[in-house]
Design a protein around this motif. Structure first.
Motif, PDB file in Angstrom:
ATOM      1  N   LYS A  27     -10.724  -7.528  -3.258  1.00 37.09           N
ATOM      2  CA  LYS A  27     -12.120  -8.363  -3.587  1.00 37.09           C
ATOM      3  C   LYS A  27     -11.691  -9.284  -4.938  1.00 37.09           C
ATOM      4  O   LYS A  27     -12.362 -10.419  -5.086  1.00 37.09           O
ATOM      5  CB  LYS A  27     -13.152  -7.376  -4.211  1.00 37.09           C
ATOM      6  CG  LYS A  27     -13.516  -6.484  -2.887  1.00 37.09           C
ATOM      7  CD  LYS A  27     -14.676  -5.443  -3.450  1.00 37.09           C
ATOM      8  CE  LYS A  27     -15.148  -4.406  -2.354  1.00 37.09           C
ATOM      9  NZ  LYS A  27     -16.110  -3.322  -2.812  1.00 37.09           N
TER      10      LYS A  27
ATOM     11  N   LEU B 154      -6.646  11.083   0.959  1.00 37.37           N
ATOM     12  CA  LEU B 154      -6.356  10.718  -0.501  1.00 37.37           C
ATOM     13  C   LEU B 154      -6.138  11.657  -1.750  1.00 37.37           C
ATOM     14  O   LEU B 154      -5.100  11.335  -2.448  1.00 37.37           O
ATOM     15  CB  LEU B 154      -7.749   9.625  -0.996  1.00 37.37           C
ATOM     16  CG  LEU B 154      -7.597   8.840  -2.313  1.00 37.37           C
ATOM     17  CD1 LEU B 154      -6.509   8.012  -2.474  1.00 37.37           C
ATOM     18  CD2 LEU B 154      -9.050   8.343  -2.642  1.00 37.37           C
TER      19      LEU B 154
ATOM     20  N   SER C 201      -6.529   0.654  -6.758  1.00 40.04           N
ATOM     21  CA  SER C 201      -7.605   0.546  -5.780  1.00 40.04           C
ATOM     22  C   SER C 201      -7.024  -0.884  -4.543  1.00 40.04           C
ATOM     23  O   SER C 201      -7.236  -1.814  -5.263  1.00 40.04           O
ATOM     24  CB  SER C 201      -9.094   0.394  -6.084  1.00 40.04           C
ATOM     25  OG  SER C 201     -10.009  -0.096  -5.009  1.00 40.04           O
ATOM     26  N   LEU C 202      -6.885  -0.629  -3.402  1.00 42.56           N
ATOM     27  CA  LEU C 202      -6.402  -1.521  -2.767  1.00 42.56           C
ATOM     28  C   LEU C 202      -7.841  -2.569  -2.289  1.00 42.56           C
ATOM     29  O   LEU C 202      -7.711  -3.747  -2.321  1.00 42.56           O
ATOM     30  CB  LEU C 202      -5.680  -1.154  -1.429  1.00 42.56           C
ATOM     31  CG  LEU C 202      -5.128  -2.269  -0.507  1.00 42.56           C
ATOM     32  CD1 LEU C 202      -3.742  -2.935  -1.631  1.00 42.56           C
ATOM     33  CD2 LEU C 202      -4.251  -1.625   0.559  1.00 42.56           C
ATOM     34  N   ASN C 203      -8.738  -1.766  -2.222  1.00 41.79           N
ATOM     35  CA  ASN C 203     -10.131  -2.470  -1.882  1.00 41.79           C
ATOM     36  C   ASN C 203     -10.343  -3.400  -3.303  1.00 41.79           C
ATOM     37  O   ASN C 203     -10.700  -4.459  -2.858  1.00 41.79           O
ATOM     38  CB  ASN C 203     -11.305  -1.524  -1.627  1.00 41.79           C
ATOM     39  CG  ASN C 203     -11.257  -0.905  -0.292  1.00 41.79           C
ATOM     40  OD1 ASN C 203     -10.628  -1.402   0.716  1.00 41.79           O
ATOM     41  ND2 ASN C 203     -11.669   0.313  -0.068  1.00 41.79           N
ATOM     42  N   ASP C 204     -10.273  -2.921  -4.363  1.00 46.96           N
ATOM     43  CA  ASP C 204     -10.362  -3.934  -5.596  1.00 46.96           C
ATOM     44  C   ASP C 204      -9.657  -4.891  -5.583  1.00 46.96           C
ATOM     45  O   ASP C 204     -10.083  -6.063  -5.877  1.00 46.96           O
ATOM     46  CB  ASP C 204     -10.410  -3.005  -6.762  1.00 46.96           C
ATOM     47  CG  ASP C 204     -11.509  -1.857  -6.934  1.00 46.96           C
ATOM     48  OD1 ASP C 204     -12.358  -2.066  -6.271  1.00 46.96           O
ATOM     49  OD2 ASP C 204     -11.446  -1.005  -7.766  1.00 46.96           O
TER      50      ASP C 204
ATOM     51  N   PRO D  51       1.006  -1.276   0.004  1.00 51.41           N
ATOM     52  CA  PRO D  51       0.054  -0.089   0.031  1.00 51.41           C
ATOM     53  C   PRO D  51       0.798   1.267   0.118  1.00 51.41           C
ATOM     54  O   PRO D  51       1.908   1.087   0.309  1.00 51.41           O
ATOM     55  CB  PRO D  51      -0.542  -0.125   1.439  1.00 51.41           C
ATOM     56  CG  PRO D  51       0.081  -1.108   2.136  1.00 51.41           C
ATOM     57  CD  PRO D  51       0.999  -1.988   1.142  1.00 51.41           C
TER      58      PRO D  51
ATOM     59  N   SER E 233     -11.117  11.050   2.226  1.00 49.40           N
ATOM     60  CA  SER E 233     -11.280  11.762   0.997  1.00 49.40           C
ATOM     61  C   SER E 233     -10.200  12.945   0.841  1.00 49.40           C
ATOM     62  O   SER E 233      -9.426  12.952  -0.309  1.00 49.40           O
ATOM     63  CB  SER E 233     -12.671  12.159   0.795  1.00 49.40           C
ATOM     64  OG  SER E 233     -13.649  11.495   0.742  1.00 49.40           O
TER      65      SER E 233
ATOM     66  N   GLU F 115      -4.009   3.204   1.139  1.00 52.16           N
ATOM     67  CA  GLU F 115      -4.591   2.604   2.229  1.00 52.16           C
ATOM     68  C   GLU F 115      -6.048   2.777   2.336  1.00 52.16           C
ATOM     69  O   GLU F 115      -6.463   3.860   1.723  1.00 52.16           O
ATOM     70  CB  GLU F 115      -4.131   2.998   3.647  1.00 52.16           C
ATOM     71  CG  GLU F 115      -2.627   2.554   3.878  1.00 52.16           C
ATOM     72  CD  GLU F 115      -2.231   3.269   4.893  1.00 52.16           C
ATOM     73  OE1 GLU F 115      -1.606   2.275   5.642  1.00 52.16           O
ATOM     74  OE2 GLU F 115      -2.316   4.241   5.389  1.00 52.16           O
ATOM     75  N   SER F 116      -7.098   1.768   2.380  1.00 52.06           N
ATOM     76  CA  SER F 116      -8.423   1.984   2.412  1.00 52.06           C
ATOM     77  C   SER F 116      -8.870   3.065   3.681  1.00 52.06           C
ATOM     78  O   SER F 116      -9.973   3.502   3.412  1.00 52.06           O
ATOM     79  CB  SER F 116      -9.074   0.920   2.357  1.00 52.06           C
ATOM     80  OG  SER F 116      -8.736   0.019   3.463  1.00 52.06           O
ATOM     81  N   GLU F 117      -8.111   3.143   4.580  1.00 51.49           N
ATOM     82  CA  GLU F 117      -8.706   3.847   5.825  1.00 51.49           C
ATOM     83  C   GLU F 117      -8.309   5.509   5.516  1.00 51.49           C
ATOM     84  O   GLU F 117      -8.910   6.285   6.122  1.00 51.49           O
ATOM     85  CB  GLU F 117      -7.751   3.657   6.951  1.00 51.49           C
ATOM     86  CG  GLU F 117      -7.788   2.188   7.621  1.00 51.49           C
ATOM     87  CD  GLU F 117      -6.873   0.988   6.810  1.00 51.49           C
ATOM     88  OE1 GLU F 117      -6.233   1.399   5.992  1.00 51.49           O
ATOM     89  OE2 GLU F 117      -6.909   0.014   7.270  1.00 51.49           O
TER      90      GLU F 117
END
Length: 267
Positions: free
Chosen positions: A92, A66, A86-89, A34, A63, A58-60
């Motif tokens: 998933k 970021l 996207s780390l979230n992507d 990340p 806005s 990082e997802s945390e």
């Protein structure tokens, strides 16, 4: 990983990048996965002038954070276009949203211990790295927070086992299994000392070592005054990406890749 442990990310990133001092590499594109606010990007811009950053924040991050990070990476890249992954992507889909053979260097700080399938991560790093590219990584090993795993504490604490408690030998074997070359592994123990239970709990939660809420936190036993972190470091090369394609443990070589022996070769 949350911001309460940002200092540790920065410290580990610094130690990782110092190990690159002896590595001969020309890098123009780097993936940070990340990515987080810290000293690692300025270090890389100094080491590799003209580098372009592709970051997986990082997802945390909020806005605003970021936006600030993306603006900073654009500036770090001397205002060249950069990709945001996207780390979230990835969590998933198991896929890094970058083209194959697109980066020279992948830098991953304290991520792998939280992945359910580290081998898939290594496969994706291999895919996005160019021929001759380098993967450098760090993660928490299985002896992390051993002070919380004593029999007396383990019965009372909600200890979270790391999804991937690999030691450095596990990682070295996995890198070779995913076709990386010349893996170099290293490990050290870091001792964190605490003046209060609250500080220890904050870091343990940020490192995903404990699952606590206000209700069960009030019923905790006496805690140790320190935490041991097993930090594993490694790097490996993406070499010979186009020489052979392994399938079912058999290497299939394209006929065009086979050199033709001439009379001068046999002389």
């Amino acid at each position: 990983m949350t911001q309460s442990i940002r200092w540790l990310q920065d410290e580990i990133a610094g130690r990782m990048l110092q190990k690159l001092d002896i590595v001969k590499l020309e890098a123009k594109d780097v993936l940070l996965i990340p990515d987080f606010p810290g000293a690692h990007a300025p270090f890389l811009t100094k080491r590799f002038p003209g580098i372009r950053f592709h970051c997986a924040p990082e997802s945390e991050l909020s806005s605003f954070e970021l936006y600030k990070l993306r603006l900073t990476r654009f500036w770090n890249s001397k205002m060249k276009s950069t990709a945001v992954v996207s780390l979230n992507d990835y969590m998933k889909t198991g896929r890094i949203n970058l083209p194959s053979n697109s980066v020279d260097l992948v830098v991953s700080v304290l991520l792998i211990q939280n992945l359910a399938d580290p081998k898939q991560f290594l496969k994706e790093c291999w895919r996005v790295l160019k021929e001759g590219g380098l993967l450098t990584l760090s993660y928490l090993g299985p002896d992390t927070a051993k002070e919380l795993k004593s029999e007396s504490l383990a019965q009372q604490l909600q200890i979270e086992n790391l999804p991937s408690p690999w030691d450095m030998h596990d990682m070295g074997d996995a890198l070779l299994g995913e076709r990386f070359s010349d893996p170099v592994m290293d490990m050290e123990f870091l001792k964190l000392n605490y003046d209060s239970d609250a500080l220890l709990l904050s870091d343990a939660k940020a490192l995903n070592l404990l699952a606590l809420n206000e209700k069960n936190q009030a019923q905790l036993p006496q805690l140790p005054s320190k935490l041991t972190l097993e930090v594993v470091y490694g790097h490996a090369w993406a070499l010979g990406k186009h020489l052979a394609k392994p399938q079912d443990h058999v290497a299939y070589v394209d006929p065009n890749q086979i050199g033709r022996k001439t009379s001068s070769d046999s002389a």
